[in-house]
Write a protein that holds these residues in place. Structure first.
Motif, mmCIF file in Angstrom:
data_model
loop_
_atom_site.group_PDB
_atom_site.id
_atom_site.type_symbol
_atom_site.label_atom_id
_atom_site.label_comp_id
_atom_site.label_asym_id
_atom_site.label_seq_id
_atom_site.Cartn_x
_atom_site.Cartn_y
_atom_site.Cartn_z
ATOM 1 N N ASP A 99 0.830 -1.204 0.000
ATOM 2 C CA ASP A 99 0.000 0.000 0.000
ATOM 3 C C ASP A 99 0.866 1.257 0.000
ATOM 4 O OD1 ASP A 99 -2.593 -1.438 2.126
ATOM 5 O OD2 ASP A 99 -2.362 -1.422 -0.067
ATOM 6 N N LYS A 128 2.199 1.693 -3.403
ATOM 7 C CA LYS A 128 1.152 2.178 -4.297
ATOM 8 C C LYS A 128 0.949 3.683 -4.128
ATOM 9 C CE LYS A 128 -3.784 1.679 -5.290
ATOM 10 N NZ LYS A 128 -5.029 0.983 -4.909
ATOM 11 N N ASP A 129 0.905 4.156 -2.855
ATOM 12 C CA ASP A 129 0.731 5.594 -2.606
ATOM 13 C C ASP A 129 1.895 6.394 -3.166
ATOM 14 O OD1 ASP A 129 -0.713 4.953 0.687
ATOM 15 O OD2 ASP A 129 -1.642 5.009 -1.311
#
Length: 326
Positions: free
Chosen positions: A296, A299-300
């Motif tokens: 995550d 991804k950010d």
């Protein structure tokens, strides 16, 4: 070679434009032997016949590497400084349609300046030949022809002296060679002037180049961070595999040492196996949870990087910058 001149067309703002198509020969080993060129010339309305001409030439070179990234702006200022003498001053600027990467940009600029030096060196030699031919023809003329030609030129000069516009006196170069400060001052006062290579500290693209350098620095930092996160994830997976193999071997050795002899021992063994299975399952859940968190974060980071690059591309519209610059 293969030069095609299109006629001059007068625009609404008073300037005149024309398009010239021709073919040039290239010596760069990374480029083809020849390339087609489209040159759009704009003669400003401030030009005065037999006095001065200010012409901007936008040069698009096709069939060369990264030709869709850049184009060239050449400004030719031709001024009459005496009865039989003129001065030609050329300023050049490299403009980008879209921003290339650092290595590509350095490659473009290196070949751009080397090609320009060869081109204008050839232009200088051709002008020198033309001047020598003209002087030889003048010396071959008879005295009567010289007198008649000089009187004609003198009358023509008196007929056109009133055509000078007052602001052209500040724009055009005097007979004496100007200093660098005077050149910079005059270039900034010519309508639509392109900045030359001699005054990079006042170039409008300096701030843009600094912003691009900062953007490349941010991108490099994000890439390094992603590499570190990937290394951490790889290390955790490797440690998990190593621990699993060690525990499996240890459990196999325990089973080979002594087998249960009664139902109570079998029940204790099954209970220990169940506890071991539950503990291993809990470890796997924690590892998978941490892996999901790392993914995550990655991804950010990639989304932020994409938004940053998109905002830079949107903010660096070449047409908008060109209109604002003019």
């Amino acid at each position: 070679s293969d030069i095609i001149f299109h006629p001059w067309k007068k625009e609404e703002n008073g300037n005149q434009t024309r398009v010239i198509l021709y073919t040039i020969t290239l010596t760069n080993p990374l480029a083809p032997k020849t390339a087609t060129v489209t040159e759009t010339q704009t003669m400003y309305k401030a030009s005065q016949e037999s006095e001065c001409y200010v012409i901007d030439a936008e040069v698009l070179t096709h069939d060369v590497p990264y030709h869709d990234y850049f184009y060239t702006i050449n400004r030719y200022t031709l001024t009459r400084v005496a009865r039989n003498k003129s001065r030609l001053r050329v300023s050049t600027e490299l403009r980008y349609r879209k921003q290339p990467w650092g290595l590509v940009k350095s490659f473009i600029e290196k070949n751009f300046w080397s090609g320009l030096e060869d081109y204008f060196r050839h232009l200088e030699s051709e002008l020198t030949k033309t001047e020598s031919t003209y002087l030889a023809e003048v010396h071959r003329q008879s005295p009567k022809e010289k007198v008649s030609k000089q009187s004609t030129v003198r009358r023509r000069k008196r007929a056109h002296t009133h055509l000078r516009v007052p602001h052209l006196e500040e724009v055009l170069s005097p007979v004496t060679t100007p200093t660098d400060e005077e050149v910079a001052h005059r270039i900034k006062h010519v309508a639509g002037s392109t900045q030359t290579r001699h005054i990079p500290e006042e170039s409008p693209s300096g701030f843009h180049l600094q912003s691009v350098s900062k953007l490349l620095l941010v991108i490099s930092f994000v890439l390094v961070l992603l590499v570190i996160l990937n290394m951490m994830l790889f290390y955790k997976l490797w440690m998990l595999e190593y621990t699993t193999q060690t525990l499996t071997a240890w459990q196999g050795l325990r089973l080979q040492e002594r087998l249960p002899q009664s139902q109570t021992e079998w029940a204790q063994l099954l209970e220990s196996q169940q506890k071991y299975h539950d503990s291993e399952l809990q470890k796997w859940r924690e590892i998978i949870k941490s892996s999901v968190m790392l993914l995550d974060q990655m991804k950010d980071s990639l989304i932020n990087l994409q938004n940053g690059i998109g905002s830079r591309d949107f903010g660096s519209d070449p047409e908008e910058k060109r209109k604002r610059f003019h």
